[in-house]
Enzyme design. Sequence first.
Site, PDB file in Angstrom:
ATOM      1  N   SER A  88     -40.367  64.585  18.019  1.00 50.45           N
ATOM      2  CA  SER A  88     -40.880  65.349  16.893  1.00 50.45           C
ATOM      3  C   SER A  88     -41.926  66.328  17.398  1.00 50.45           C
ATOM      4  CB  SER A  88     -41.496  64.425  15.843  1.00 50.45           C
ATOM      5  OG  SER A  88     -41.954  65.160  14.725  1.00 50.45           O
ATOM      6  N   HIS A 102     -41.494  73.600  13.423  1.00 52.28           N
ATOM      7  CA  HIS A 102     -41.333  72.152  13.418  1.00 52.28           C
ATOM      8  C   HIS A 102     -39.910  71.829  13.848  1.00 52.28           C
ATOM      9  CE1 HIS A 102     -39.456  68.776  11.109  1.00 52.28           C
ATOM     10  NE2 HIS A 102     -40.418  68.105  11.716  1.00 52.28           N
ATOM     11  N   ASN A 104     -37.302  68.154  14.936  1.00 54.63           N
ATOM     12  CA  ASN A 104     -37.200  66.700  15.081  1.00 54.63           C
ATOM     13  C   ASN A 104     -35.744  66.341  15.334  1.00 54.63           C
ATOM     14  OD1 ASN A 104     -36.475  64.028  13.322  1.00 54.63           O
ATOM     15  ND2 ASN A 104     -38.437  63.806  14.347  1.00 54.63           N
ATOM     16  N   GLU A 262     -52.403  58.763  14.893  1.00 52.06           N
ATOM     17  CA  GLU A 262     -52.716  60.049  15.520  1.00 52.06           C
ATOM     18  C   GLU A 262     -51.457  60.857  15.781  1.00 52.06           C
ATOM     19  OE1 GLU A 262     -55.581  61.610  16.085  1.00 52.06           O
ATOM     20  OE2 GLU A 262     -56.599  59.984  15.042  1.00 52.06           O
ATOM     21  N   SER A 263     -50.377  60.170  16.156  1.00 54.13           N
ATOM     22  CA  SER A 263     -49.117  60.866  16.401  1.00 54.13           C
ATOM     23  C   SER A 263     -48.467  61.302  15.096  1.00 54.13           C
ATOM     24  CB  SER A 263     -48.166  59.964  17.190  1.00 54.13           C
ATOM     25  OG  SER A 263     -48.706  59.636  18.452  1.00 54.13           O
TER      26      SER A 263
END
Length: 302
Positions: A88, A102, A104, A262-263
């Site tokens: 991602s 973006h 993924n 955090e990811s």
Amino acid sequence: MKDTFFQYIHDLQDHITSKLEEVDGKAKFQEDIWKRPEGGGGRTRVIQNGNVFEKGGVNISGVHGKLPKSMQAYFNVGDVDFFACGLSLVIHPISPMVPTVHANWRYFEMYDQDGTIVDQWFGGGQDLTPYYLFEEDAKHFHQVCKTACDKHNPEFYPKYKARCDEYFYNAHRNEARGIGGLFFDYCKASDDMTMQNWYNFVTEVGDSFLDAYAPIVEKRKALSYNDEHRNWQEIRRGRYVEFNLVHDKGTLFGLKTNGRIESILMSLPPHVQWVYDHQPEAGSDEEKLLEVLKNPLDWVNL
């Protein structure tokens, strides 16, 4: 299949981060290896405060174990084990003239108590979120997506382009998050497509990502801009945040499977504004963007 795809996303992460470092010319990705207590882990790579990229992440993960109760209800299954892996990425450039992007690509398996695969599928896509609309950039991004799709099935691009327009939509704003691209999910074996066929398609799209995005960054990164442009960028980033926290299924899955916070929230930009009832000037470039976000275009046939 899971081992083959997991190796693929490791290699793709290396390829993408190397190219983006080259484009930026200053900042380097910082790597963070993490473990998930219930099983699996990942390799997070983040770039910040570069010449071109203000913040971005290109992350891979592979997690496994018992499917949490909350996700059992979501998938309408009982007590099963799962494996999920994917890459991602979200890249937020400094310049408002360079779009956020973006992407993924992911793979999912579920197993019964004997360890037999009872379900498996691929998903993914890539989409572009400009702050100022350059039509040639939108056409280029979509043409690369279409070319990748057409190698496997001429029906894929119109189908997955439409799904992207539908998915990345802030219903509470009645506008798209960006100008779309591709979105596909639950790509399972059928009479027409084996899992190997789906693997070939998804990796084709993954391999096309840099061809779709890097030329746009190179073309726009040196354009001049002012504080008003940045203000608009930060207001639009607010819409990006709203989508990711309100609607995005990947964020939901990560939070409900005890993913690394955090990811998961790496996708959020560092500087954002929410201005009460902000309206762009009539006839402005800002208004032009909003018109397209409310009425998606068929970019490859304009």
